[in-house]
Design a protein around this motif. Structure first.
Motif, PDB file in Angstrom:
ATOM      1  N   VAL A  45      35.726  42.507  36.838  1.00  0.00           N
ATOM      2  CA  VAL A  45      36.845  41.759  37.396  1.00  0.00           C
ATOM      3  C   VAL A  45      37.556  41.022  36.260  1.00  0.00           C
ATOM      4  O   VAL A  45      36.906  40.352  35.453  1.00  0.00           O
ATOM      5  CB  VAL A  45      36.354  40.735  38.446  1.00  0.00           C
ATOM      6  N   LEU A  46      38.875  41.135  36.221  1.00  0.00           N
ATOM      7  CA  LEU A  46      39.686  40.394  35.264  1.00  0.00           C
ATOM      8  C   LEU A  46      40.486  39.355  36.027  1.00  0.00           C
ATOM      9  O   LEU A  46      41.143  39.681  37.015  1.00  0.00           O
ATOM     10  CB  LEU A  46      40.634  41.332  34.514  1.00  0.00           C
ATOM     11  N   THR A  47      40.415  38.084  35.585  1.00  0.00           N
ATOM     12  CA  THR A  47      41.158  37.019  36.249  1.00  0.00           C
ATOM     13  C   THR A  47      41.729  36.066  35.204  1.00  0.00           C
ATOM     14  O   THR A  47      41.237  36.001  34.075  1.00  0.00           O
ATOM     15  CB  THR A  47      40.273  36.191  37.201  1.00  0.00           C
ATOM     16  N   PHE A  48      42.745  35.338  35.608  1.00  0.00           N
ATOM     17  CA  PHE A  48      43.329  34.326  34.734  1.00  0.00           C
ATOM     18  C   PHE A  48      42.845  32.932  35.071  1.00  0.00           C
ATOM     19  O   PHE A  48      43.149  31.977  34.386  1.00  0.00           O
ATOM     20  CB  PHE A  48      44.868  34.382  34.795  1.00  0.00           C
ATOM     21  N   LYS A  49      42.081  32.820  36.139  1.00  0.00           N
ATOM     22  CA  LYS A  49      41.492  31.535  36.515  1.00  0.00           C
ATOM     23  C   LYS A  49      39.993  31.608  36.252  1.00  0.00           C
ATOM     24  O   LYS A  49      39.396  32.675  36.258  1.00  0.00           O
ATOM     25  CB  LYS A  49      41.766  31.221  37.980  1.00  0.00           C
TER      26      LYS A  49
END
Length: 105
Positions: free
Chosen positions: A81-85
């Motif tokens: 999973v890639l997230t900015f948070k």
């Protein structure tokens, strides 16, 4: 299908998902919460990445279960999973010993 029927269907699906979660949670070591999903997993690695001044989080999970009532298969071998948070990872407590239900009655 009316709006009321759709709401009833979604409520039933959410209840079914909660029951599944309750039945399997003890099989996992970690609870992982991202900005979009909730996971149970046995191995978790979170990597902070920085590209062109942008920071993001790459989370890798092994033997995972995904809280998503619209997925036909919620068990997955590997998840990335890639997230900015930020990602919240909690280790679940494992009881030293569990007794079969019949011994508790």
């Amino acid at each position: 299908m009316s709006a009321e029927d759709l709401e009833k269907y979604e409520t039933e699906m959410e209840l079914q998902l909660y029951r599944e979660y309750r039945d399997i949670v003890r099989q996992f070591s970690y609870v992982v919460e991202t900005e979009r999903r909730f996971y149970l997993a046995n191995q978790v690695e979170v990597h902070v990445r920085n590209t062109d001044g942008e920071t993001y989080f790459e989370t890798e999970m092994t033997d995972a279960w995904v809280w998503d009532m619209y997925r036909p298969a919620r068990f997955v071998k590997n998840v990335r999973v890639l997230t900015f948070k930020d990602v919240n990872v909690e280790e679940l407590e494992k009881p030293d010993m569990t007794l079969p239900l019949k011994d508790l009655l």
